[in-house]
Design an enzyme around this catalytic site. Sequence first.
Site, short mmCIF file in Angstrom:
data_model
loop_
_atom_site.label_atom_id
_atom_site.label_comp_id
_atom_site.label_asym_id
_atom_site.label_seq_id
_atom_site.Cartn_x
_atom_site.Cartn_y
_atom_site.Cartn_z
N CYS A 75 0.87 -1.19 0.00
CA CYS A 75 0.00 0.00 0.00
C CYS A 75 0.90 1.23 0.00
O CYS A 75 1.80 1.34 0.84
CB CYS A 75 -0.90 -0.01 1.23
SG CYS A 75 -1.79 1.53 1.47
N CYS A 106 -34.22 25.84 8.38
CA CYS A 106 -34.89 26.93 9.09
C CYS A 106 -33.85 27.64 9.96
O CYS A 106 -33.14 26.98 10.72
CB CYS A 106 -36.02 26.39 9.94
SG CYS A 106 -36.68 27.62 11.08
N CYS A 146 -41.64 28.83 8.84
CA CYS A 146 -41.50 27.51 9.48
C CYS A 146 -42.71 27.29 10.37
O CYS A 146 -42.94 28.05 11.30
CB CYS A 146 -40.21 27.46 10.29
SG CYS A 146 -40.10 25.97 11.31
N CYS A 151 -36.37 35.15 4.36
CA CYS A 151 -36.39 35.23 2.91
C CYS A 151 -35.89 33.91 2.35
O CYS A 151 -34.80 33.47 2.69
CB CYS A 151 -35.51 36.37 2.42
SG CYS A 151 -35.16 36.28 0.65
N CYS A 156 -32.51 41.16 -2.33
CA CYS A 156 -31.52 40.46 -1.49
C CYS A 156 -30.16 41.18 -1.47
O CYS A 156 -29.59 41.38 -0.40
CB CYS A 156 -31.32 39.03 -1.97
SG CYS A 156 -32.79 38.01 -1.84
N CYS A 206 -39.59 68.03 23.45
CA CYS A 206 -40.85 68.48 22.87
C CYS A 206 -40.59 69.79 22.12
O CYS A 206 -39.99 70.71 22.66
CB CYS A 206 -41.91 68.71 23.95
SG CYS A 206 -43.35 69.60 23.36
N CYS A 263 -42.61 72.81 24.30
CA CYS A 263 -42.25 73.20 25.66
C CYS A 263 -40.85 72.71 26.06
O CYS A 263 -40.41 72.96 27.19
CB CYS A 263 -43.28 72.69 26.66
SG CYS A 263 -43.26 70.90 26.82
N CYS A 317 -46.30 54.24 18.28
CA CYS A 317 -46.89 55.26 17.43
C CYS A 317 -45.98 56.49 17.34
O CYS A 317 -45.41 56.93 18.33
CB CYS A 317 -48.22 55.69 17.99
SG CYS A 317 -49.05 56.91 16.98
#
Lengths: 482, 199
Positions: free
Chosen positions: A128, A217, A238, A246, A259, A286, A289, A299
């Site tokens: 061998c 996954c 999944c 994606c 992508c 703000c 004020c 929101c």
Amino acid sequence: MDGQAKQGSQGGESDMECSDTECFDDYDYYNNDDNEIEQIDPKKTDIEYFSCESLNEEQVERLLNETVELLSNNLQITPSSAKVLLHSHEWDVPAIVRNYKENVSNIRIRTNSAIVPQSQICFRYITCSVCVTTQNSDKFFSLSCSHSFCKDCWMTHFEVQINQGISTGISCMARDCGVLAPEDFVLKHLARTNLREKYQQFTFQDYVKSHPCLRFCPGPNCSIVIYSKEIKAKKAFCSYCKTSFCFKCGIDYHAPTECIIIKKWLTKCADDSETANYISAHTKDCPKCNICIEKNGGCNHMQCYSCKHDFCWMCMGDWKTHGSEYYECSRYRENPNVAYESAHAQAREALKKYLHYYERWENHSKSLKLEEQTLTKLKTRINQKVMSGLGTWIDWQYLFTAAELLAKCRYTLQYTYPYAYYMDPGPRKELFEYQQAQLEAEIENLSWKVERAETTDRGDLENQMDIAEKRRTTLLKDFLDV
Amino acid sequence: MANIAAQRIKREFKEVIKSEEVAKCAIRVELLNDTFTELKGEIAGPPDTPYEGGTFVLEIKVPETYPFNPPKVRFVTKIWHPNISSVTGAICLDILKDQWAAAMTLRTVLLSLQALLSAAEPDDPQDAVVAKQYKENNEMFQITARHWTNVYAGGPNINKDCDDKIRRLADMGIEEHQARVALSSYDWELERATEQLFS
């Protein structure tokens, strides 16, 4: 798009079968109308529609084995050799068959000669070339390339390779010989069970990764494989761990952005976020004020606790000007004189432009997270209402649907910002930003209404949901290109 | 496994000693310990290259998993070559990495390294500075490689211009090898090399 058109017409035919028992005039009337027809083909109506299956390991094995069997029967080769071919040719059976028939010698793995001991003469002693021991020729084996080595050397070779994480890529031990070892050959020479298991686990992973229609996954500790015939940048889901991603690139779903663009954007954000984080602080004052305000809800329509001034968190402008069609806060106005200015000014302008989009991207991402908290608050609120006799639990369910839709819309809105950032200025961009602004305005309205909903507002809220979703689908229909 | 490695090296050692390349003094191996895990290799610079006339010493470490994994080889003799680090002597050669095959031997490795000296692959560089010079200013590369061969590998071609420039930097208190690296990296422009050394 061709595929979709075809699917659409098929859907039409099936509609005809359903309804033509009644009256032909009726049929024509319904078919040309946009109104709800029963059994609508989702591919026709929902631009984001994507059919995919969640498969467990066993089901994937079965799917792969079917293909392997098909090819091995077709070419009259062993299943193991068929696997080698499939793995290196992206599981494209027709292409392999064509290739094989045209030029048999070009395909490396010709299988008939594999695994047969090389001894035509029964008692012969060979050395061998790997371990340099001389043994009886019946201890020698070779792959289709006929380079023979002793059994023990093959075993050690496989052990070393598998421990380095190599499985489907294990090749012959001869110099410059790229012939790959098929599965049965490797398994035949592996004695230790734990290595056999490891090998099978590695090959399985390699097969799935090389298969164009399969994706692991990305959910944490989820071993599910998602299968889809369509290889498109659409939202794969999944059904076990509820992760969505994606299908084409494997990261978070990102419509309407492509992508490549989203990858560019995310890299850019990862590089520049330090500065951006510094510039866009978590609190704002703000505008009326000047009291310091921390945003605690999703929101963007803010009301100052102290002076009750209504303003937009994004542009800090008066909210009243946002109410009309000219919701302009999402639009970035490019400075027309920039070309004539110095490089320094241009760099500043580029940073300003980036920050404009980044802040909005980041802000909606934060809003999404905050709205998740709103959902928990919503549950407590509903509980309170039900306890105090204001409607039943079921009466309030519509709020969850609204919250779900809000998340969906805001998610798309978030991903419109990278899209807009990479768009060239022009009428198309103007249209995009117009639609984006429309969508944003409706989403903020929805968010405001969800956070403050009472039973009596139900009709109004549902109307708002419908408007927001329509804006979202309109934008996707015009700009999503998959 | 270690057993196979020792057995193989013993056999290969004989093979190299008997080979015709040894007869031509092109390659040589020497055992450094009894366990056959460390060897010293030598290759002659191939003719018609800037390495001609030099002898390059290699450090060869045989892993326990040899021959199923490649031997670890590095140049001990300093050399100016795109695929060999001028600092560490690390080699970028496919057969010493993923293209290794168990049936290869020390002899094939040494001969491949010799072939690498005759045919560099600047697009797959180990030393980016050298590779850049090789591609953009090949004449300068030839001069530099020949000079290094002369100084470190006993090559016959003395380059008086190079030696002079190094001496001038040495007079300023720069160590000789450091001066040579700086000059080599800046195409032997004394001014730029000085600037880099003192910046």
